[in-house]
Write a protein that holds these residues in place. Structure first.
Motif, PDB file in Angstrom:
ATOM      1  N   GLN A 145       0.815  -1.286  -0.013  1.00 28.33           N
ATOM      2  CA  GLN A 145       0.123   0.130  -0.190  1.00 28.33           C
ATOM      3  C   GLN A 145       0.915   1.286  -0.022  1.00 28.33           C
ATOM      4  O   GLN A 145       1.818   1.265   0.641  1.00 28.33           O
ATOM      5  CB  GLN A 145      -0.879  -0.010   1.324  1.00 28.33           C
ATOM      6  N   VAL A 146       0.621   2.266  -0.859  1.00 30.02           N
ATOM      7  CA  VAL A 146       1.083   3.556  -0.830  1.00 30.02           C
ATOM      8  C   VAL A 146       0.192   4.543  -0.436  1.00 30.02           C
ATOM      9  O   VAL A 146      -0.932   4.892  -1.051  1.00 30.02           O
ATOM     10  CB  VAL A 146       1.626   3.809  -2.272  1.00 30.02           C
ATOM     11  N   ASN A 147       0.269   5.461   0.507  1.00 36.67           N
ATOM     12  CA  ASN A 147      -0.659   6.457   0.942  1.00 36.67           C
ATOM     13  C   ASN A 147       0.307   7.728   0.498  1.00 36.67           C
ATOM     14  O   ASN A 147       1.452   8.014   1.138  1.00 36.67           O
ATOM     15  CB  ASN A 147      -1.022   6.194   2.321  1.00 36.67           C
ATOM     16  N   GLY A 148      -0.311   8.685   0.191  1.00 40.28           N
ATOM     17  CA  GLY A 148       0.331   9.942   0.073  1.00 40.28           C
ATOM     18  C   GLY A 148      -0.596  11.312   0.161  1.00 40.28           C
ATOM     19  O   GLY A 148      -1.837  11.401  -0.005  1.00 40.28           O
ATOM     20  N   VAL A 149       0.219  12.295   0.755  1.00 44.34           N
ATOM     21  CA  VAL A 149      -0.415  13.642   0.597  1.00 44.34           C
ATOM     22  C   VAL A 149       0.434  14.402  -0.387  1.00 44.34           C
ATOM     23  O   VAL A 149       1.690  14.445  -0.292  1.00 44.34           O
ATOM     24  CB  VAL A 149      -0.298  14.353   1.993  1.00 44.34           C
ATOM     25  N   ILE A 150      -0.312  15.208  -1.147  1.00 44.97           N
ATOM     26  CA  ILE A 150       0.457  15.942  -2.284  1.00 44.97           C
ATOM     27  C   ILE A 150       0.315  17.359  -1.936  1.00 44.97           C
ATOM     28  O   ILE A 150      -0.804  17.883  -1.805  1.00 44.97           O
ATOM     29  CB  ILE A 150       0.014  15.661  -3.722  1.00 44.97           C
ATOM     30  N   GLY A 151       1.366  18.217  -1.756  1.00 42.58           N
ATOM     31  CA  GLY A 151       1.004  19.548  -1.497  1.00 42.58           C
ATOM     32  C   GLY A 151       0.653  20.373  -2.596  1.00 42.58           C
ATOM     33  O   GLY A 151       0.725  20.124  -3.745  1.00 42.58           O
ATOM     34  N   ILE A 152      -0.059  21.379  -2.251  1.00 39.64           N
ATOM     35  CA  ILE A 152      -0.573  22.348  -3.242  1.00 39.64           C
ATOM     36  C   ILE A 152       0.510  23.650  -3.509  1.00 39.64           C
ATOM     37  O   ILE A 152       0.956  24.205  -2.564  1.00 39.64           O
ATOM     38  CB  ILE A 152      -1.930  23.234  -2.653  1.00 39.64           C
ATOM     39  N   GLU A 153       0.818  23.672  -4.758  1.00 40.49           N
ATOM     40  CA  GLU A 153       1.955  24.428  -5.114  1.00 40.49           C
ATOM     41  C   GLU A 153       1.346  25.943  -5.183  1.00 40.49           C
ATOM     42  O   GLU A 153       0.191  26.120  -5.542  1.00 40.49           O
ATOM     43  CB  GLU A 153       2.231  24.141  -6.712  1.00 40.49           C
ATOM     44  N   ASP A 154       2.230  26.817  -4.661  1.00 38.74           N
ATOM     45  CA  ASP A 154       1.825  28.411  -4.756  1.00 38.74           C
ATOM     46  C   ASP A 154       0.407  28.533  -3.810  1.00 38.74           C
ATOM     47  O   ASP A 154      -0.134  29.479  -4.467  1.00 38.74           O
ATOM     48  CB  ASP A 154       1.701  28.803  -6.277  1.00 38.74           C
ATOM     49  N   SER A 155       0.264  27.808  -2.922  1.00 36.70           N
ATOM     50  CA  SER A 155      -0.944  28.034  -1.969  1.00 36.70           C
ATOM     51  C   SER A 155      -0.719  29.359  -1.175  1.00 36.70           C
ATOM     52  O   SER A 155       0.521  29.814  -0.788  1.00 36.70           O
ATOM     53  CB  SER A 155      -1.035  26.841  -1.104  1.00 36.70           C
ATOM     54  N   LYS A 156      -1.745  30.239  -1.141  1.00 39.26           N
ATOM     55  CA  LYS A 156      -1.851  31.382  -0.422  1.00 39.26           C
ATOM     56  C   LYS A 156      -1.785  31.182   1.068  1.00 39.26           C
ATOM     57  O   LYS A 156      -1.642  32.052   1.774  1.00 39.26           O
ATOM     58  CB  LYS A 156      -2.821  32.293  -0.765  1.00 39.26           C
ATOM     59  N   VAL A 157      -2.239  30.172   1.586  1.00 42.30           N
ATOM     60  CA  VAL A 157      -2.348  29.613   3.078  1.00 42.30           C
ATOM     61  C   VAL A 157      -1.368  28.401   3.261  1.00 42.30           C
ATOM     62  O   VAL A 157      -1.136  27.795   2.184  1.00 42.30           O
ATOM     63  CB  VAL A 157      -3.815  29.127   3.337  1.00 42.30           C
ATOM     64  N   SER A 158      -0.922  28.355   4.519  1.00 39.51           N
ATOM     65  CA  SER A 158      -0.250  27.406   5.152  1.00 39.51           C
ATOM     66  C   SER A 158      -0.840  26.119   4.938  1.00 39.51           C
ATOM     67  O   SER A 158      -2.123  26.031   5.042  1.00 39.51           O
ATOM     68  CB  SER A 158       0.439  27.748   6.415  1.00 39.51           C
ATOM     69  N   THR A 159       0.018  25.134   4.748  1.00 35.34           N
ATOM     70  CA  THR A 159      -0.476  23.717   4.861  1.00 35.34           C
ATOM     71  C   THR A 159       0.261  22.845   5.657  1.00 35.34           C
ATOM     72  O   THR A 159       1.293  22.860   5.807  1.00 35.34           O
ATOM     73  CB  THR A 159      -0.185  23.148   3.206  1.00 35.34           C
ATOM     74  N   THR A 160      -0.447  22.066   6.675  1.00 35.94           N
ATOM     75  CA  THR A 160       0.189  21.080   7.556  1.00 35.94           C
ATOM     76  C   THR A 160      -0.436  19.935   7.143  1.00 35.94           C
ATOM     77  O   THR A 160      -1.547  19.342   6.871  1.00 35.94           O
ATOM     78  CB  THR A 160      -0.439  21.433   9.082  1.00 35.94           C
ATOM     79  N   ALA A 161       0.741  18.739   6.762  1.00 35.58           N
ATOM     80  CA  ALA A 161       0.589  17.478   6.588  1.00 35.58           C
ATOM     81  C   ALA A 161       0.973  16.637   7.621  1.00 35.58           C
ATOM     82  O   ALA A 161       2.013  16.873   8.088  1.00 35.58           O
ATOM     83  CB  ALA A 161       0.889  16.980   5.000  1.00 35.58           C
ATOM     84  N   CYS A 162       0.119  15.447   7.970  1.00 37.41           N
ATOM     85  CA  CYS A 162       0.660  14.678   9.040  1.00 37.41           C
ATOM     86  C   CYS A 162       0.239  13.099   8.531  1.00 37.41           C
ATOM     87  O   CYS A 162      -0.797  12.618   8.219  1.00 37.41           O
ATOM     88  CB  CYS A 162      -0.079  14.797  10.154  1.00 37.41           C
ATOM     89  N   VAL A 163       1.080  12.094   9.186  1.00 34.86           N
ATOM     90  CA  VAL A 163       0.762  10.995   8.930  1.00 34.86           C
ATOM     91  C   VAL A 163       0.609  10.408  10.396  1.00 34.86           C
ATOM     92  O   VAL A 163       1.598  10.570  11.133  1.00 34.86           O
ATOM     93  CB  VAL A 163       1.874  10.121   8.368  1.00 34.86           C
ATOM     94  N   LEU A 164      -0.498   9.723  10.751  1.00 37.04           N
ATOM     95  CA  LEU A 164      -0.623   9.308  12.077  1.00 37.04           C
ATOM     96  C   LEU A 164      -1.286   7.770  12.213  1.00 37.04           C
ATOM     97  O   LEU A 164      -2.073   7.577  11.522  1.00 37.04           O
ATOM     98  CB  LEU A 164      -1.593  10.323  12.724  1.00 37.04           C
ATOM     99  N   ASP A 165      -0.741   7.117  12.903  1.00 37.86           N
ATOM    100  CA  ASP A 165      -1.366   5.907  13.366  1.00 37.86           C
ATOM    101  C   ASP A 165      -1.526   4.783  12.062  1.00 37.86           C
ATOM    102  O   ASP A 165      -2.504   4.140  12.116  1.00 37.86           O
ATOM    103  CB  ASP A 165      -2.502   5.899  14.206  1.00 37.86           C
ATOM    104  N   ASN A 166      -0.729   4.888  11.242  1.00 40.48           N
ATOM    105  CA  ASN A 166      -0.965   3.946   9.922  1.00 40.48           C
ATOM    106  C   ASN A 166      -0.127   2.838  10.342  1.00 40.48           C
ATOM    107  O   ASN A 166       0.988   2.621  10.747  1.00 40.48           O
ATOM    108  CB  ASN A 166      -0.349   4.711   8.695  1.00 40.48           C
ATOM    109  N   LYS A 167      -0.512   1.360   9.882  1.00 36.35           N
ATOM    110  CA  LYS A 167      -0.179   0.193  10.159  1.00 36.35           C
ATOM    111  C   LYS A 167      -0.001  -0.516   9.022  1.00 36.35           C
ATOM    112  O   LYS A 167      -1.072  -0.645   8.273  1.00 36.35           O
ATOM    113  CB  LYS A 167      -0.904  -0.244  11.597  1.00 36.35           C
ATOM    114  N   ALA A 168       0.991  -1.463   9.241  1.00 39.50           N
ATOM    115  CA  ALA A 168       1.353  -2.446   8.153  1.00 39.50           C
ATOM    116  C   ALA A 168       0.998  -3.756   8.792  1.00 39.50           C
ATOM    117  O   ALA A 168       1.987  -3.921   9.525  1.00 39.50           O
ATOM    118  CB  ALA A 168       2.648  -2.372   7.359  1.00 39.50           C
ATOM    119  N   LEU A 169       0.212  -4.555   8.724  1.00 45.14           N
ATOM    120  CA  LEU A 169      -0.158  -5.601   9.473  1.00 45.14           C
ATOM    121  C   LEU A 169       0.324  -7.071   8.813  1.00 45.14           C
ATOM    122  O   LEU A 169       0.208  -6.993   7.380  1.00 45.14           O
ATOM    123  CB  LEU A 169      -1.419  -5.811  10.021  1.00 45.14           C
ATOM    124  N   GLY A 170       0.815  -8.091   9.345  1.00 38.47           N
ATOM    125  CA  GLY A 170       0.807  -9.306   8.520  1.00 38.47           C
ATOM    126  C   GLY A 170       2.325  -9.019   7.922  1.00 38.47           C
ATOM    127  O   GLY A 170       3.315  -8.485   8.285  1.00 38.47           O
TER     128      GLY A 170
END
Length: 190
Positions: A145-170
């Motif tokens: 599995q691949v999970n991603g957050v892609i940032g917004i280029e030239d955004s006028k507001v700040s962006t906060t991105a977080c990866v929390l509690d993701n699990k790879a089982l088995g």
């Protein structure tokens, strides 16, 4: 006693000059800091200046006395040493108290400024921002599995991105990516 007074005079003179230089440095710092230009501190600096003038006069007399012969220094020590020492100690004590009072007032001003900053920070309206989260994603079995957050280029507001509690089982694998920066959209164009 007169001999000891004559011998210790240069050291007392140098120590007293050193104290005066230290005080001068503190006053120069106060002058350079606009946030310290308030009536309470100005009054304390004025008090220090008047005591420092007394000290300056004493130092001038001490300097002149050191250039006289040892005999004349000893004669002076016999007649006036106790009175001169008491006067010097009184001035130094008052100067030390005035310096402590100034330092205390500076501390009060600093606490006041810090409190104002804290209140301004706590009472300001939150700035608009984007918040992007990847949280509680689970992969099972043999998943890749691949999970991603892609940032917004030239955004006028700040962006906060977080990866929390993701699990790879088995035997699964999980990759969590946060991509941002200039030129990112050009990279992703097909």
């Amino acid at each position: 006693m007169a001999r000891e007074s004559v011998k210790s005079a240069p050291k007392v003179f140098e120590d007293t000059k050193s104290e005066a230089r230290s005080l001068f440095d503190i006053i120069q710092t106060v002058k350079r800091r606009p946030e310290l230009h308030i009536p309470e501190i100005h009054a304390r600096v004025g008090r220090i200046n008047s005591i420092a003038l007394e000290l300056h006069k004493i130092l001038e007399v001490m300097a002149l006395r050191q250039h006289k012969s040892t005999f004349r220094q000893g004669l002076h020590a016999l007649v006036r040493a106790e009175r001169d020492d008491a006067k010097l100690n009184d001035v130094l004590k008052r100067l030390d108290m005035a310096k402590g009072d100034l330092m205390l007032q500076i501390g009060v001003v600093n606490v006041s400024i810090a409190g104002e900053l804290r209140n301004n920070f706590l009472n300001r309206a939150p700035e608009p921002s984007n918040r992007l989260f990847l949280e509680r994603n689970e992969s099972w079995g043999n998943a890749n599995q691949v999970n991603g957050v892609i940032g917004i280029e030239d955004s006028k507001v700040s962006t906060t991105a977080c990866v929390l509690d993701n699990k790879a089982l088995g035997n699964s694998q999980q990759r969590n990516l946060i991509l941002a920066g200039s030129g990112l959209l050009k990279l992703l164009e097909v």
